[in-house]
Write a protein that holds these residues in place. Structure first.
Motif, PDB file in Angstrom:
ATOM      1  N   THR A  97       0.827  -1.206   0.000  1.00 45.82           N
ATOM      2  CA  THR A  97       0.000   0.000   0.000  1.00 45.82           C
ATOM      3  C   THR A  97       0.857   1.251   0.000  1.00 45.82           C
ATOM      4  O   THR A  97       0.617   2.192  -0.763  1.00 45.82           O
ATOM      5  CB  THR A  97      -0.930  -0.005   1.229  1.00 45.82           C
ATOM      6  N   GLU A  98       1.880   1.271   0.848  1.00 41.68           N
ATOM      7  CA  GLU A  98       2.749   2.455   0.908  1.00 41.68           C
ATOM      8  C   GLU A  98       3.541   2.622  -0.382  1.00 41.68           C
ATOM      9  O   GLU A  98       3.762   3.746  -0.845  1.00 41.68           O
ATOM     10  CB  GLU A  98       3.696   2.353   2.101  1.00 41.68           C
ATOM     11  N   LEU A  99       3.967   1.501  -0.976  1.00 42.60           N
ATOM     12  CA  LEU A  99       4.717   1.568  -2.230  1.00 42.60           C
ATOM     13  C   LEU A  99       3.864   2.183  -3.326  1.00 42.60           C
ATOM     14  O   LEU A  99       4.316   3.092  -4.041  1.00 42.60           O
ATOM     15  CB  LEU A  99       5.178   0.170  -2.639  1.00 42.60           C
ATOM     16  N   PHE A 100       2.629   1.746  -3.472  1.00 38.72           N
ATOM     17  CA  PHE A 100       1.781   2.246  -4.553  1.00 38.72           C
ATOM     18  C   PHE A 100       1.250   3.653  -4.262  1.00 38.72           C
ATOM     19  O   PHE A 100       0.996   4.408  -5.177  1.00 38.72           O
ATOM     20  CB  PHE A 100       0.615   1.282  -4.798  1.00 38.72           C
ATOM     21  N   ARG A 101       1.071   3.990  -2.992  1.00 36.86           N
ATOM     22  CA  ARG A 101       0.479   5.291  -2.669  1.00 36.86           C
ATOM     23  C   ARG A 101       1.535   6.388  -2.584  1.00 36.86           C
ATOM     24  O   ARG A 101       1.447   7.407  -3.265  1.00 36.86           O
ATOM     25  CB  ARG A 101      -0.268   5.200  -1.338  1.00 36.86           C
ATOM     26  N   ASP A 102       2.555   6.195  -1.749  1.00 34.88           N
ATOM     27  CA  ASP A 102       3.516   7.268  -1.459  1.00 34.88           C
ATOM     28  C   ASP A 102       4.731   7.234  -2.384  1.00 34.88           C
ATOM     29  O   ASP A 102       5.097   8.238  -2.990  1.00 34.88           O
ATOM     30  CB  ASP A 102       3.976   7.182  -0.007  1.00 34.88           C
ATOM     31  N   VAL A 103       5.375   6.079  -2.469  1.00 35.32           N
ATOM     32  CA  VAL A 103       6.637   5.992  -3.210  1.00 35.32           C
ATOM     33  C   VAL A 103       6.398   6.210  -4.700  1.00 35.32           C
ATOM     34  O   VAL A 103       7.138   6.947  -5.355  1.00 35.32           O
ATOM     35  CB  VAL A 103       7.324   4.633  -2.947  1.00 35.32           C
ATOM     36  N   ALA A 104       5.346   5.605  -5.243  1.00 39.16           N
ATOM     37  CA  ALA A 104       5.083   5.738  -6.684  1.00 39.16           C
ATOM     38  C   ALA A 104       4.779   7.184  -7.059  1.00 39.16           C
ATOM     39  O   ALA A 104       5.162   7.647  -8.135  1.00 39.16           O
ATOM     40  CB  ALA A 104       3.929   4.836  -7.086  1.00 39.16           C
ATOM     41  N   ALA A 105       4.108   7.904  -6.172  1.00 42.58           N
ATOM     42  CA  ALA A 105       3.813   9.307  -6.460  1.00 42.58           C
ATOM     43  C   ALA A 105       5.085  10.141  -6.486  1.00 42.58           C
ATOM     44  O   ALA A 105       5.203  11.098  -7.260  1.00 42.58           O
ATOM     45  CB  ALA A 105       2.849   9.854  -5.409  1.00 42.58           C
ATOM     46  N   LYS A 106       6.046   9.780  -5.659  1.00 40.61           N
ATOM     47  CA  LYS A 106       7.274  10.563  -5.568  1.00 40.61           C
ATOM     48  C   LYS A 106       8.223  10.276  -6.741  1.00 40.61           C
ATOM     49  O   LYS A 106       8.962  11.153  -7.174  1.00 40.61           O
ATOM     50  CB  LYS A 106       7.964  10.248  -4.239  1.00 40.61           C
ATOM     51  N   VAL A 107       8.218   9.033  -7.244  1.00 40.52           N
ATOM     52  CA  VAL A 107       9.152   8.664  -8.312  1.00 40.52           C
ATOM     53  C   VAL A 107       8.473   8.599  -9.671  1.00 40.52           C
ATOM     54  O   VAL A 107       9.017   8.036 -10.609  1.00 40.52           O
ATOM     55  CB  VAL A 107       9.838   7.307  -8.018  1.00 40.52           C
ATOM     56  N   GLY A 108       7.292   9.183  -9.798  1.00 41.21           N
ATOM     57  CA  GLY A 108       6.512   9.052 -11.017  1.00 41.21           C
ATOM     58  C   GLY A 108       7.214   9.537 -12.266  1.00 41.21           C
ATOM     59  O   GLY A 108       7.069   8.954 -13.332  1.00 41.21           O
ATOM     60  N   ASP A 109       8.014  10.594 -12.181  1.00 44.51           N
ATOM     61  CA  ASP A 109       8.667  11.146 -13.366  1.00 44.51           C
ATOM     62  C   ASP A 109      10.079  10.612 -13.576  1.00 44.51           C
ATOM     63  O   ASP A 109      10.707  10.918 -14.573  1.00 44.51           O
ATOM     64  CB  ASP A 109       8.710  12.674 -13.266  1.00 44.51           C
ATOM     65  N   ARG A 110      10.569   9.798 -12.660  1.00 45.47           N
ATOM     66  CA  ARG A 110      11.940   9.278 -12.763  1.00 45.47           C
ATOM     67  C   ARG A 110      11.949   8.027 -13.644  1.00 45.47           C
ATOM     68  O   ARG A 110      11.175   7.109 -13.419  1.00 45.47           O
ATOM     69  CB  ARG A 110      12.447   8.957 -11.355  1.00 45.47           C
ATOM     70  N   PRO A 111      12.830   7.948 -14.649  1.00 39.49           N
ATOM     71  CA  PRO A 111      12.811   6.789 -15.552  1.00 39.49           C
ATOM     72  C   PRO A 111      13.490   5.542 -15.006  1.00 39.49           C
ATOM     73  O   PRO A 111      13.451   4.492 -15.632  1.00 39.49           O
ATOM     74  CB  PRO A 111      13.557   7.307 -16.786  1.00 39.49           C
ATOM     75  N   GLY A 112      14.117   5.617 -13.874  1.00 41.70           N
ATOM     76  CA  GLY A 112      14.801   4.458 -13.297  1.00 41.70           C
ATOM     77  C   GLY A 112      15.789   4.938 -12.258  1.00 41.70           C
ATOM     78  O   GLY A 112      15.884   6.136 -11.987  1.00 41.70           O
ATOM     79  N   GLY A 113      16.536   4.019 -11.663  1.00 38.13           N
ATOM     80  CA  GLY A 113      17.525   4.407 -10.668  1.00 38.13           C
ATOM     81  C   GLY A 113      16.888   4.960  -9.418  1.00 38.13           C
ATOM     82  O   GLY A 113      17.168   6.074  -8.998  1.00 38.13           O
ATOM     83  N   TYR A 114      15.997   4.171  -8.820  1.00 34.78           N
ATOM     84  CA  TYR A 114      15.228   4.648  -7.671  1.00 34.78           C
ATOM     85  C   TYR A 114      15.979   4.522  -6.358  1.00 34.78           C
ATOM     86  O   TYR A 114      15.561   5.096  -5.363  1.00 34.78           O
ATOM     87  CB  TYR A 114      13.928   3.850  -7.559  1.00 34.78           C
ATOM     88  N   THR A 115      17.065   3.755  -6.335  1.00 29.76           N
ATOM     89  CA  THR A 115      17.807   3.543  -5.091  1.00 29.76           C
ATOM     90  C   THR A 115      19.247   3.993  -5.257  1.00 29.76           C
ATOM     91  O   THR A 115      19.772   4.058  -6.375  1.00 29.76           O
ATOM     92  CB  THR A 115      17.781   2.056  -4.672  1.00 29.76           C
ATOM     93  N   ARG A 116      19.875   4.269  -4.136  1.00 31.91           N
ATOM     94  CA  ARG A 116      21.269   4.701  -4.103  1.00 31.91           C
ATOM     95  C   ARG A 116      21.983   3.875  -3.043  1.00 31.91           C
ATOM     96  O   ARG A 116      21.470   3.703  -1.942  1.00 31.91           O
ATOM     97  CB  ARG A 116      21.327   6.181  -3.753  1.00 31.91           C
ATOM     98  N   ILE A 117      23.163   3.378  -3.360  1.00 26.65           N
ATOM     99  CA  ILE A 117      23.976   2.611  -2.410  1.00 26.65           C
ATOM    100  C   ILE A 117      25.185   3.463  -2.038  1.00 26.65           C
ATOM    101  O   ILE A 117      25.944   3.889  -2.911  1.00 26.65           O
ATOM    102  CB  ILE A 117      24.419   1.265  -3.008  1.00 26.65           C
TER     103      ILE A 117
END
Length: 157
Positions: A77-97
């Motif tokens: 639920t949190e992934l589809f509601r909050d995270v997806a809204a924040k990364v909607g315009d990003r084409p990839g590379g959602y994480t950083r190590i």
């Protein structure tokens, strides 16, 4: 030889490895950053990035696919509601190590894996750069402010 060995087994059986990655992914979604070893962080990156891509399109089918791998309703639920809204315009590379050094107990290489769009420190300077751009050459001069040329006598009539 390592022909055809594409996945790091992380010293675990298949079921244990899948459960561990699912738990780590749920923790990453909940807390937005976690500390782990470099090998586990790299494995987690390959595990969670396709799910974040799926979450950008909120369909029942995508929710079921993500839930089959995460196995926690709250995380989905949190992934589809909050995270997806924040990364909607990003084409990839959602994480950083980010590598942190070695752990004291067993000298293992440690790393912090985080969701890119949730780090205020890195994103603060990115927003500031996009405000204005000036060239070194003259360019066109700045326009003078518009002044009302009517006199007070004209306004009274």
């Amino acid at each position: 030889m390592r022909h055809g060995k594409k996945v790091n087994h992380l010293g675990r059986q298949t079921a244990h490895r899948k459960s561990m990655l699912a738990n780590m992914a749920c923790s990453l979604i909940e807390h937005k950053r976690i500390n782990t070893t470099v090998a586990k962080a790299k494995a987690l990156k390959g595990f969670i990035e396709p799910m974040i891509t799926k979450s950008k399109e909120d369909t029942t089918h995508n929710r079921r696919i993500v839930f089959s791998r995460l196995r926690q309703k709250e995380a989905v639920t949190e992934l589809f509601r909050d995270v997806a809204a924040k990364v909607g315009d990003r084409p990839g590379g959602y994480t950083r190590i980010i590598k942190l050094g070695n752990r004291l107990g067993d000298n293992a290489d440690m790393a912090m894996i985080e969701l890119v769009d949730y780090n205020e420190i890195y994103n603060a300077d990115k927003k500031a750069k996009k405000t204005t751009r000036r060239s070194r050459r003259g360019g066109k001069p700045a326009e003078a402010p518009v002044v009302d040329t009517k006199s007070s006598n004209e306004e009274e009539e």
